[in-house]
Write an enzyme that holds these catalytic residues in place. Structure first.
Site, PDB file in Angstrom:
ATOM      1  N   VAL A   1       0.932  -1.511  -0.124  1.00 57.83           N
ATOM      2  CA  VAL A   1       0.131   0.017  -0.059  1.00 57.83           C
ATOM      3  C   VAL A   1       0.721   1.221   0.138  1.00 57.83           C
ATOM      4  O   VAL A   1       0.227   2.340  -0.303  1.00 57.83           O
ATOM      5  CB  VAL A   1      -0.780   0.288   1.274  1.00 57.83           C
ATOM      6  CG1 VAL A   1      -2.016  -1.148   0.940  1.00 57.83           C
ATOM      7  CG2 VAL A   1      -0.296  -0.008   2.733  1.00 57.83           C
TER       8      VAL A   1
ATOM      9  N   TYR B   1       2.935   2.995  16.981  1.00 55.59           N
ATOM     10  CA  TYR B   1       1.607   2.716  16.353  1.00 55.59           C
ATOM     11  C   TYR B   1       0.612   3.280  16.931  1.00 55.59           C
ATOM     12  O   TYR B   1      -0.218   3.864  16.168  1.00 55.59           O
ATOM     13  CB  TYR B   1       1.456   1.093  17.123  1.00 55.59           C
ATOM     14  CG  TYR B   1      -0.003   0.350  16.817  1.00 55.59           C
ATOM     15  CD1 TYR B   1       0.041  -0.123  15.386  1.00 55.59           C
ATOM     16  CD2 TYR B   1      -1.023   0.465  17.701  1.00 55.59           C
ATOM     17  CE1 TYR B   1      -1.251  -0.771  15.145  1.00 55.59           C
ATOM     18  CE2 TYR B   1      -2.103  -0.067  17.231  1.00 55.59           C
ATOM     19  CZ  TYR B   1      -2.305  -0.513  15.813  1.00 55.59           C
ATOM     20  OH  TYR B   1      -3.519  -1.454  15.784  1.00 55.59           O
TER      21      TYR B   1
HETATM   22  P1  NAI Z   1      -3.092  -8.904  10.443  1.00 56.15           P
HETATM   23  O1  NAI Z   1      -1.789  -9.023  10.618  1.00 56.15           O
HETATM   24  O2  NAI Z   1      -4.113  -9.979  10.663  1.00 56.15           O
HETATM   25  O3  NAI Z   1      -3.837  -8.300   8.811  1.00 56.15           O
HETATM   26  C1  NAI Z   1      -3.151  -7.169   8.479  1.00 56.15           C
HETATM   27  C2  NAI Z   1      -2.956  -7.470   6.882  1.00 56.15           C
HETATM   28  O4  NAI Z   1      -2.230  -6.172   6.415  1.00 56.15           O
HETATM   29  C3  NAI Z   1      -2.025  -8.591   6.450  1.00 56.15           C
HETATM   30  O5  NAI Z   1      -2.621  -9.498   5.618  1.00 56.15           O
HETATM   31  C4  NAI Z   1      -0.606  -7.979   5.997  1.00 56.15           C
HETATM   32  O6  NAI Z   1      -0.151  -8.718   4.941  1.00 56.15           O
HETATM   33  C5  NAI Z   1      -1.305  -6.524   5.381  1.00 56.15           C
HETATM   34  N1  NAI Z   1      -0.389  -5.686   5.273  1.00 56.15           N
HETATM   35  C6  NAI Z   1       0.576  -5.083   6.102  1.00 56.15           C
HETATM   36  N2  NAI Z   1       1.461  -4.290   5.615  1.00 56.15           N
HETATM   37  C7  NAI Z   1       1.101  -4.290   4.196  1.00 56.15           C
HETATM   38  C8  NAI Z   1       1.406  -3.385   3.117  1.00 56.15           C
HETATM   39  N3  NAI Z   1       2.563  -2.523   3.158  1.00 56.15           N
HETATM   40  N4  NAI Z   1       0.676  -3.450   2.047  1.00 56.15           N
HETATM   41  C9  NAI Z   1      -0.383  -4.242   1.999  1.00 56.15           C
HETATM   42  N5  NAI Z   1      -0.814  -5.011   3.041  1.00 56.15           N
HETATM   43  C10 NAI Z   1      -0.120  -5.095   4.060  1.00 56.15           C
HETATM   44  O7  NAI Z   1      -3.827  -7.757  11.210  1.00 56.15           O
HETATM   45  P2  NAI Z   1      -5.208  -7.170  11.728  1.00 56.15           P
HETATM   46  O8  NAI Z   1      -5.390  -7.469  13.396  1.00 56.15           O
HETATM   47  O9  NAI Z   1      -6.186  -7.849  11.000  1.00 56.15           O
HETATM   48  O10 NAI Z   1      -5.268  -5.659  11.524  1.00 56.15           O
HETATM   49  C11 NAI Z   1      -5.928  -5.023  10.540  1.00 56.15           C
HETATM   50  C12 NAI Z   1      -5.924  -3.450  10.837  1.00 56.15           C
HETATM   51  O11 NAI Z   1      -6.735  -3.292  11.959  1.00 56.15           O
HETATM   52  C13 NAI Z   1      -4.644  -2.901  11.089  1.00 56.15           C
HETATM   53  O12 NAI Z   1      -4.680  -1.618  10.606  1.00 56.15           O
HETATM   54  C14 NAI Z   1      -4.388  -2.972  12.671  1.00 56.15           C
HETATM   55  O13 NAI Z   1      -3.687  -2.006  13.050  1.00 56.15           O
HETATM   56  C15 NAI Z   1      -5.987  -2.387  12.983  1.00 56.15           C
HETATM   57  N6  NAI Z   1      -6.400  -2.961  14.373  1.00 56.15           N
HETATM   58  C16 NAI Z   1      -6.076  -4.312  14.893  1.00 56.15           C
HETATM   59  C17 NAI Z   1      -6.263  -4.328  16.062  1.00 56.15           C
HETATM   60  C18 NAI Z   1      -6.364  -5.892  16.681  1.00 56.15           C
HETATM   61  O14 NAI Z   1      -6.539  -6.186  18.025  1.00 56.15           O
HETATM   62  N7  NAI Z   1      -6.063  -7.043  15.996  1.00 56.15           N
HETATM   63  C19 NAI Z   1      -6.846  -3.574  17.123  1.00 56.15           C
HETATM   64  C20 NAI Z   1      -6.776  -2.397  16.639  1.00 56.15           C
HETATM   65  C21 NAI Z   1      -6.647  -1.924  15.215  1.00 56.15           C
END
Ligand code: NAI
Length: 256
Positions: A65, A155
């Site tokens: 991204v 973060y």
């Molecule tokens: P996850 O690690 O399961 O999924 C994140 C996805 O983003 C992965 O598939 C990864 O490959 C992709 N990704 C990372 N860098 C990338 C890049 N440069 N370009 C394209 N894709 C990229 O994480 P999750 O937990 O599903 O997180 C999703 C969103 O929710 C994130 O923004 C995270 O900060 C946010 N979030 C998550 C929380 C949690 O407790 N799991 C709490 C608050 C926010």
């Protein structure tokens, strides 16, 4: 909206191969949308390709991204050749839990680059395409962007920036018929959390979240789907919705 009415709607989901993005992909497909998954090339994207092999409602793009040129090309490809873009869920992100003394400028920059600049780049490209036609953008902030939590200098700052970016984009894009909102999840059981939260973090969250549990990715996906759907949230923009088991609203908690 019925499944049939959603057939003409195409949503890009960044980070769509894991965690919250993966759950959002599954829910939107169930509701009849077409979904374009933007994620990094790797195991999760490979597995997702396999999972949806032969499903013409899913588009896969191996995209970082932060790569402005590639994002621009892939957003155009989706809009021109897969389905007219009607929404975006910006779920790609990375996290770290490090004391401020242990946070290098390199790590700080990397987290801001992916979480903030990446969200901005995809949001801007999608908005350029949807401008004048209507559409909805959903960003993912965090309770770590609303409160100061230990170890979240990079973060938390990135998620605080998402809050303001969401509000500013909502203002700038309202005249173009676009809505921009964010979800601020509490602790959600995903691969990211498995990698970052220690047992002591888990115990702390159980103490401070009134509902006394982690959330499930589906519980974020349903709120993202609400914000993407004009028939449900057509007058909601510039809003940050905490989905956190009561964490943000809590004061004293009676926990044994
Ligand atoms: P996850 O690690 O399961 O999924 C994140 C996805 O983003 C992965 O598939 C990864 O490959 C992709 N990704 C990372 N860098 C990338 C890049 N440069 N370009 C394209 N894709 C990229 O994480 P999750 O937990 O599903 O997180 C999703 C969103 O929710 C994130 O923004 C995270 O900060 C946010 N979030 C998550 C929380 C949690 O407790 N799991 C709490 C608050 C926010």
């Amino acid at each position: 909206m019925s499944e049939k009415e959603n057939k003409n709607k195409t949503i890009i989901i960044t980070g769509g191969a894991s965690g919250i993005g993966q759950a959002t992909t599954a829910l939107l497909l169930e509701r009849g949308y077409r979904v374009a998954i933007f994620d990094l090339e790797g195991d999760a994207l490979q597995a997702t390709r396999k999972q949806y092999a032969g499903n013409g409602d899913v588009f896969f793009a191996a995209v970082d991204v932060t790569n402005e040129t590639l994002v621009g090309d892939m957003v155009a490809d989706v809009d021109d050749n897969f389905g007219e873009l009607t929404g975006l869920a910006n779920c790609a992100g990375i996290a770290a839990d490090k004391h401020v003394f242990d946070t290098s400028p390199e790590l700080f920059r990397k987290i801001l680059d992916i979480n903030v600049v990446g969200t901005f780049i995809v949001g801007k490209e999608a908005a350029r395409r949807m401008k004048g036609r209507g559409g909805s953008i959903v960003n993912i902030a965090s309770i770590s962007g609303l409160r100061g939590s230990k170890g979240r200098s990079a973060y938390g700052a990135s998620k605080g920036a998402i809050v303001t970016l969401t509000q500013v984009m909502a203002v700038d894009l309202a005249e173009h018929g676009l809505r921009v909102n964010a979800v601020a999840p509490g602790p959600i059981d995903t691969p990211m959390v498995e990698a970052v939260h220690t047992q002591s973090d888990r115990d702390l969250y159980h103490r401070y979240v009134p509902m006394n549990r982690y959330g499930k990715p589906d519980e974020i996906a349903s709120v993202i789907a609400f914000l993407l759907d004009d028939s449900q949230s057509g007058y909601v923009t510039g809003e940050i919705i905490a989905v956190d088991g009561g964490y943000r609203g809590a004061g004293l908690i009676n926990r044994k």
